[in-house]
Design an enzyme around this catalytic site. Structure first.
Site, PDB file in Angstrom:
ATOM      1  N   SER A 113       0.831  -1.206   0.000  1.00  0.00           N
ATOM      2  CA  SER A 113       0.000   0.000   0.000  1.00  0.00           C
ATOM      3  C   SER A 113       0.863   1.252   0.000  1.00  0.00           C
ATOM      4  CB  SER A 113      -0.894   0.002   1.252  1.00  0.00           C
ATOM      5  OG  SER A 113      -1.464   1.271   1.444  1.00  0.00           O
ATOM      6  N   THR A 114       0.319   2.324  -0.596  1.00  0.00           N
ATOM      7  CA  THR A 114       0.944   3.651  -0.512  1.00  0.00           C
ATOM      8  C   THR A 114       0.030   4.585   0.263  1.00  0.00           C
ATOM      9  OG1 THR A 114       2.122   3.357  -2.611  1.00  0.00           O
ATOM     10  CG2 THR A 114       1.879   5.611  -1.796  1.00  0.00           C
ATOM     11  N   THR A 116      -2.996   4.138   1.606  1.00  0.00           N
ATOM     12  CA  THR A 116      -3.646   3.625   2.817  1.00  0.00           C
ATOM     13  C   THR A 116      -2.683   3.641   3.996  1.00  0.00           C
ATOM     14  OG1 THR A 116      -5.090   2.210   1.486  1.00  0.00           O
ATOM     15  CG2 THR A 116      -4.870   1.665   3.817  1.00  0.00           C
ATOM     16  N   ARG A 132      -5.847  -4.342   6.039  1.00  0.00           N
ATOM     17  CA  ARG A 132      -5.826  -4.366   4.573  1.00  0.00           C
ATOM     18  C   ARG A 132      -5.468  -5.790   4.168  1.00  0.00           C
ATOM     19  NH1 ARG A 132      -5.172  -0.560   0.324  1.00  0.00           N
ATOM     20  NH2 ARG A 132      -3.907  -1.323  -1.426  1.00  0.00           N
ATOM     21  N   HIS A 153     -14.131  -1.352   0.144  1.00  0.00           N
ATOM     22  CA  HIS A 153     -13.053  -0.384   0.407  1.00  0.00           C
ATOM     23  C   HIS A 153     -13.699   0.900   0.955  1.00  0.00           C
ATOM     24  CE1 HIS A 153      -9.259   1.421   0.415  1.00  0.00           C
ATOM     25  NE2 HIS A 153      -8.899   1.342  -0.848  1.00  0.00           N
ATOM     26  N   GLN A 173     -11.929   4.469   1.035  1.00  0.00           N
ATOM     27  CA  GLN A 173     -11.862   5.114  -0.279  1.00  0.00           C
ATOM     28  C   GLN A 173     -13.174   5.823  -0.598  1.00  0.00           C
ATOM     29  OE1 GLN A 173      -9.019   5.174  -2.338  1.00  0.00           O
ATOM     30  NE2 GLN A 173     -10.218   6.759  -3.347  1.00  0.00           N
ATOM     31  N   ASN A 198     -14.076  -3.978  -5.522  1.00  0.00           N
ATOM     32  CA  ASN A 198     -14.336  -3.492  -4.173  1.00  0.00           C
ATOM     33  C   ASN A 198     -14.564  -1.987  -4.117  1.00  0.00           C
ATOM     34  OD1 ASN A 198     -11.680  -2.929  -4.854  1.00  0.00           O
ATOM     35  ND2 ASN A 198     -10.776  -3.987  -3.098  1.00  0.00           N
ATOM     36  N   ASP A 207     -10.726   2.534 -12.347  1.00  0.00           N
ATOM     37  CA  ASP A 207      -9.762   1.941 -11.412  1.00  0.00           C
ATOM     38  C   ASP A 207      -8.960   0.922 -12.211  1.00  0.00           C
ATOM     39  OD1 ASP A 207      -8.425   1.210  -9.114  1.00  0.00           O
ATOM     40  OD2 ASP A 207     -10.045   0.012  -8.287  1.00  0.00           O
ATOM     41  N   SER A 252      -6.309  -6.242 -10.858  1.00  0.00           N
ATOM     42  CA  SER A 252      -6.107  -6.052  -9.424  1.00  0.00           C
ATOM     43  C   SER A 252      -4.900  -6.847  -8.931  1.00  0.00           C
ATOM     44  CB  SER A 252      -7.360  -6.486  -8.655  1.00  0.00           C
ATOM     45  OG  SER A 252      -8.468  -5.686  -9.026  1.00  0.00           O
ATOM     46  N   CYS A 300      -8.638   6.127  -7.894  1.00  0.00           N
ATOM     47  CA  CYS A 300      -8.110   5.930  -6.537  1.00  0.00           C
ATOM     48  C   CYS A 300      -6.610   5.669  -6.523  1.00  0.00           C
ATOM     49  CB  CYS A 300      -8.868   4.829  -5.811  1.00  0.00           C
ATOM     50  SG  CYS A 300      -8.633   3.190  -6.523  1.00  0.00           S
ATOM     51  N   LEU A 301      -6.005   5.398  -7.688  1.00  0.00           N
ATOM     52  CA  LEU A 301      -4.570   5.179  -7.831  1.00  0.00           C
ATOM     53  C   LEU A 301      -4.139   3.854  -7.166  1.00  0.00           C
ATOM     54  CD1 LEU A 301      -3.280   8.809  -7.083  1.00  0.00           C
ATOM     55  CD2 LEU A 301      -3.987   7.834  -9.280  1.00  0.00           C
ATOM     56  N   ARG A 313      -7.618  10.925   1.498  1.00  0.00           N
ATOM     57  CA  ARG A 313      -7.559   9.665   2.229  1.00  0.00           C
ATOM     58  C   ARG A 313      -7.135   9.896   3.681  1.00  0.00           C
ATOM     59  NH1 ARG A 313      -7.042   4.680  -0.055  1.00  0.00           N
ATOM     60  NH2 ARG A 313      -7.120   4.082   2.121  1.00  0.00           N
TER      61      ARG A 313
END
Length: 320
Positions: free
Chosen positions: A57-58, A60, A108, A135, A138, A167, A231, A235, A271-272, A298
């Site tokens: 994650s970045t 989050t 997560r 999610h 988000q 999600n 998005d 995934s 959302c990146l 966020r």
């Protein structure tokens, strides 16, 4: 004790309060009033906030650690290689031990069932920071961004989702309908929304006099949309199927042609992290794009979640 698992678990009013609370903390954070900071900093002073992350994650991680620090808590990152979870110790045992020492757990994870197991066995609030079905953080940040840019309280809006049934849109569609935003979702042929989400969305749409549309035509969904969203098409964990997925998503890239049928003053959200097959540079870096405002928000979404579910023990009234 209440946990934050998904947006559909909240009443319309509770969700609106979460977004408003995120907006409140953003204004406070930007104002930089030392007395206000000190007052908030006492809420979790001397306590620990656990981050159990089995996926990288970045946004989050940064937002969650920042939110914990804002309230005086010490964030403790527990990656999949840091603790015994699922290796030498059962999920139950780990949950009981970790929850006995912390004020809350941000999780997560891969499977939605993991979130449910945490909620069942934890003695502190669980904040779902992403699973394969939901999610919610988000969605809070996305609706804060839409409120700031387009003011859904004063304007009737339409959101168009162009992409996978995942999600992010599961929570975002419910969130939009809760505040009165019409939702049109375009997915490729062969990809359908989760039936549980569709049933809930239809109920909320009727109650709030909104339109909820499912289609496989990206242009149809984008017509007159005020918000265009996409998005990742592939995934985390699906990299093995990338080539097949990209063939399936042909014609679903958000580009100038697709944007031409949207409202002239549309905004673009993502959302990146972003990949070129999802949106062109022309759109992603345009004046219509609000992706970096969205990413920053966020932090304030995480603050709102901690404040209501941890500091205020899941009570949406009498917030200080």
């Amino acid at each position: 004790m209440r946990h934050l698992v998904s947006i559909k678990d909240l009443s319309d009013q509770e969700f609106k309060i979460l977004v408003d609370r995120a907006e409140y903390f953003k204004k406070m954070f930007k104002n930089g009033n030392i007395e206000e900071f000190q007052q908030q900093h006492l809420k979790l002073l001397g306590r620990t906030v656990a981050l159990i992350f089995t996926k990288r994650s970045t946004r989050t991680r940064i937002s969650t650690e920042g939110a914990a620090a804002f309230f005086g808590g010490q964030p403790m990152f527990l990656g999949k290689d840091d603790i015994q979870l699922g290796v030498n110790e059962s999920f139950y045992d780990t949950t009981k031990v970790v929850s006995s020492m912390v004020s809350c757990i941000f999780a997560r994870v891969n499977q939605h069932q993991d979130i449910l197991n945490l909620c069942k066995d934890s003695s502190v609030p669980i904040i779902n920071s992403l699973c394969d079905k939901y999610h919610p953080l988000q969605a809070i940040c996305d609706l804060l961004t839409i409120k700031e840019k387009l003011n859904y309280n004063q304007n009737k809006l339409k959101l168009a989702w162009i992409g996978d049934a995942n999600n992010v849109i599961n929570d975002m569609s419910i969130a939009c309908l809760k505040v009165g935003i019409d939702v049109a979702i375009a997915t490729p042929i062969g990809i359908e929304m989760d039936n549980e989400i569709v049933d809930e969305a239809k109920k909320i749409a009727i109650k709030n006099n909104c339109k909820f549309t499912l289609t496989h035509d990206s242009k149809e969904a984008s017509k007159d949309a005020h918000i265009l969203v996409t998005d990742t098409f592939v995934s985390m964990g699906e990299e093995f199927a990338k080539a097949a997925k990209l063939r399936q998503f042909k014609g679903f890239q958000i580009n100038s042609e697709l944007c031409s049928v949207a409202d002239p003053n549309y905004v673009f959200m993502h959302c990146l992290p972003r990949h070129h097959e999802e949106v062109t540079d022309e759109v992603f870096y345009s004046d219509h794009s609000i992706v970096f405002d969205e990413a920053e928000n966020r932090l304030y979404a995480a603050m709102a979640a901690i404040d209501i579910f941890v500091n205020n023990k899941g009570n949406f009234d009498n917030l200080v």
